[in-house]
Design a protein around this motif. Structure first.
Motif: not given
Length: 187
Positions: A1-19, A46-54
């Motif tokens: 789920m975190l990887r998917t969250a990163c992909e969606v946030i990267a595409e839409q941005g933090f401000g435009h992404t809905r859960t 947590q999504a950003f933390g996941y990307a950071a760990r990668q």
């Protein structure tokens, strides 16, 4: 789920992404998302933390890799280059903006930046010690090179037609060659 969250946030941005956007992309219910992440802000952190760990894992792999300091510097510059189009850069740029308002994102961002600079500084110091580089202040050089890389990342993602990938790589390689007393061709 975190990887998917990163992909969606990267595409839409933090401000435009809905859960709900993340839940749909992950193929789960929004209720399940909130079961694992109590708040939208917690999910984003947590999504950003996941990307950071990668990214930190990749830096650790590079740190422990063999090769000369020049080989390792080349690898680090390639790994961090904004000339390589990735969703990752869009996530990082947006996270930097959000980090001004989120202590958790700021801490993660600061930790990643510090780790990257420490790795570069160590590579430069090793290169100075073995005579590959001439650099009086590896710490300042690391700051300047990463500031250039980060600034070019912002420019290439905000204004993608202004700088070619080749030009971005050339700017980074030229700056590194000046900073380290080596030829551009060596990089």
């Amino acid at each position: 789920m975190l990887r998917t969250a990163c992909e969606v946030i990267a595409e839409q941005g933090f401000g435009h992404t809905r859960t709900i956007d993340i839940a749909k992309a992950a193929g789960v219910s929004q209720a399940l998302l909130f079961y694992h992440f109590e708040t939208k802000e917690g999910l984003f952190a947590q999504a950003f933390g996941y990307a950071a760990r990668q990214h930190l894992n990749a830096l650790t792999g590079l740190e422990h890799s063999g090769g000369t300091p020049l080989d390792r510097l080349r690898s680090l510059l390639r790994m961090c280059s904004p000339a390589i189009p990735t969703e990752g850069w869009r996530l990082w740029i947006d996270a930097w903006s959000e980090a001004m308002r989120s202590a958790e994102l700021e801490e993660i961002s600061r930790r990643i930046d510090a780790r990257g600079r420490a790795l570069m500084r160590g590579i430069i110091e090793a290169g100075v010690d073995c005579g590959q580089f001439a650099c009086a202040d590896p710490d300042a050089t690391s700051w300047r090179l990463f500031a250039l890389i980060d600034g070019l990342a912002v420019q290439t993602h905000l204004h993608p037609k202004v700088l070619s990938r080749r030009r971005v790589n050339g700017l980074i390689r030229t700056a590194a060659s000046y900073e380290l007393g080596i030829s551009v061709e060596a990089l």
